[in-house]
Design an enzyme around this catalytic site. Structure first.
Site: not given
Length: 490
Positions: A200, A204-205, A222, A257
């Site tokens: 994501g 949020i990571g 990722e 991404c």
């Protein structure tokens, strides 16, 4: 990438705790350690993908208006390839690796034994909600783990389908799906896992990593970033522009991404590049691309507003040289090219993740490398050139998760290459054998017999023993012999 949004029902912290305990109890039976169990679950994923390809296509159409070709190839076929490889190679991957030992431990033997981590959590994104949900799960199962999959609520049709199919095809005592949004994800992150895999965005990571740190849980992140494309003038322009378009708008309309985020080329070559892109875009998607069935829509109104905000910023809207058409009712934005948008604008500093493509001009193509390196490290970096020296300089100079020369995106389909980011674009990697390794602990094992017990390691310590121990640790047999001769005199 995937944003978390609230849902009304789901799993609370207490239910999440019970779920993890159930899976830990099931894992403790040793069931996942067998080759037979792992193989059966991988074959079940393969059968699930084969039996329900049409259902997956329809779910992706509902969530993203994704064209059938993209759904079949970039989601279902790629997943089946990953699963087939794991089925074929599983026995070899599971075998202990024999390694050499040293003079210090003579006589001895040693091996590296791959063992499962335990119970792992996979949090997947909305842009490739079928592939990127199950691809990490393949690695986790191949490595012998119990798995909880949390699909993205932003792709609700695919999330619901995954929950249904995993419930029907997989061993639910060890593999489960939890649907929901922020509340459910938060409840899951409060639990102790043996590894967390998150695909994501960086925001949020950071939340995932902070939650994992409380339990010292390792993470596979990722993320994304602004993946650049450097375009030299000494190229086949038509092939280059087609490959750029395929990687940008032909992959979920830029919601990928590793999609090209911005182009860099010389001021002299920029007009030719823009004209070539315009020509090929019209050829691929027609005069009115908003009517094309070969372009995905923007996933939801929040992301649509985010992208239109990038275009509406002062000093940016005037740099549009192609496209810029929007249709709020269908959440569609046409392929849009911008020329020399201000470097301090939002569009040049945030990951775009959509159908907008800025072009940055430089005096000479080598100047592009400094611009790329002045920002955060991207998930992917691309170069189009026939200049051998420039290729070598690009590979050596530009740091990115992955690099492709004279194409875009295709490196993610090569299972012998690791797929992962660096620094802010992620940590850890998977695909092929790397997926197995990502969810495996490589346990060091040394075997010795009761023979050959050397008194040199035991007290009382003497200068002779010190000389011999130094010689043994250095690995020099000759030094050890001289040390032994000297030891006899002590």
């Amino acid at each position: 990438m995937a944003a978390m949004e609230e849902t009304k029902v789901g799993v609370d912290a207490e239910a999440a705790s019970r779920l993890v305990k159930e899976l830990r109890d099931a894992f403790a039976t040793g069931k996942t350690r067998s080759y037979q169990w792992r193989l059966s679950q991988l074959k079940s994923i393969l059968k699930m993908a084969e039996d329900h390809e049409h259902d997956v296509v329809e779910a992706l159409r509902s969530d993203l208006s994704k064209p059938e070709l993209e759904s079949c190839i970039y989601e279902v076929a790629m997943l089946k390839n990953a699963c087939s490889l794991a089925v074929k190679k599983l026995k070899h991957w599971m075998m202990p690796e024999k390694v050499k030992t040293s003079l210090t431990t003579f006589p001895s033997s040693a091996e590296i034994v791959p063992e499962p981590l335990g119970v792992v959590l996979v949090i997947s994104p909305w842009n490739y909600p079928f592939l990127l949900s199950l691809d990490p799960v393949i690695g986790a199962i191949a490595a012998g783990n119990a798995v909880v999959l949390k699909p993205s609520e932003v792709a609700p049709a695919t999330s619901s389908l995954l929950a249904k199919l995993v419930g029907e095809y997989m061993d639910n005592s060890l593999i489960r799906v939890v649907e929901g949004g922020v509340a459910e994800t938060t409840a899951l992150l409060e639990q102790k896992w043996d590894k967390i895999c998150y695909t994501g965005n960086g925001r949020i990571g950071r939340i995932v990593m902070a939650a994992a740190a409380k339990h010292l849980t390792p993470v596979l992140l990722e993320l994304g970033g602004k993946s650049p494309v450097v375009v030299d003038s000494s190229i086949n322009l038509q092939v280059a522009t087609r490959r750029i378009i395929a990687g940008k708008w032909g992959c979920n309309n830029g919601q990928t991404c590793v999609a090209p985020d911005y182009l860099l080329t010389t001021k002299d070559f920029a007009p030719k590049l823009v004209d070539a892109l315009k020509h090929e875009l019209e050829h691929f998607f027609g005069e009115n691309p908003l009517d094309s069935k070969d372009l995905s829509r923007i996933v939801n109104s929040n992301h649509f507003s985010r992208l239109t905000k990038l275009l509406d910023e002062d000093r940016v809207s005037g740099t549009i040289v192609h496209g810029g058409k929007i249709e709020k009712s269908t959440l569609k934005i046409s392929p849009t090219i911008l020329l020399d948008a201000p470097r301090d604008s939002l569009i040049m500093n945030e990951e775009i993740f959509g159908p907008l493509l800025p072009i940055v001009t430089v005096e000479k193509v080598e100047d592009s490398f400094d611009i790329i390196n002045s920002g955060t490290k991207p998930l992917a970096a691309y170069l189009f050139t026939n200049n051998k020296k420039l290729k070598e300089q690009f590979v050596m100079t530009v740091s990115a998760g992955g690099v492709v020369v004279n194409d875009t995106v295709l490196h993610v389909s090569v299972d012998s290459l690791p797929f992962g980011g660096v620094q802010e674009s992620g940590m850890g990697a998977y695909h092929g054998k790397f997926s197995f390794d990502a969810f495996t602990h490589k346990k060091a094992v040394l075997y010795r017999s009761f023979a050959g017990d050397a008194p040199v390691r035991y007290p009382p310590y003497t200068k002779g023993k010190l000389r011999l121990m130094k010689a043994l640790i250095s690995g020099s047999i000759l030094s050890a012999i001289f040390a032994l001769i000297g030891l006899s005199k002590d």
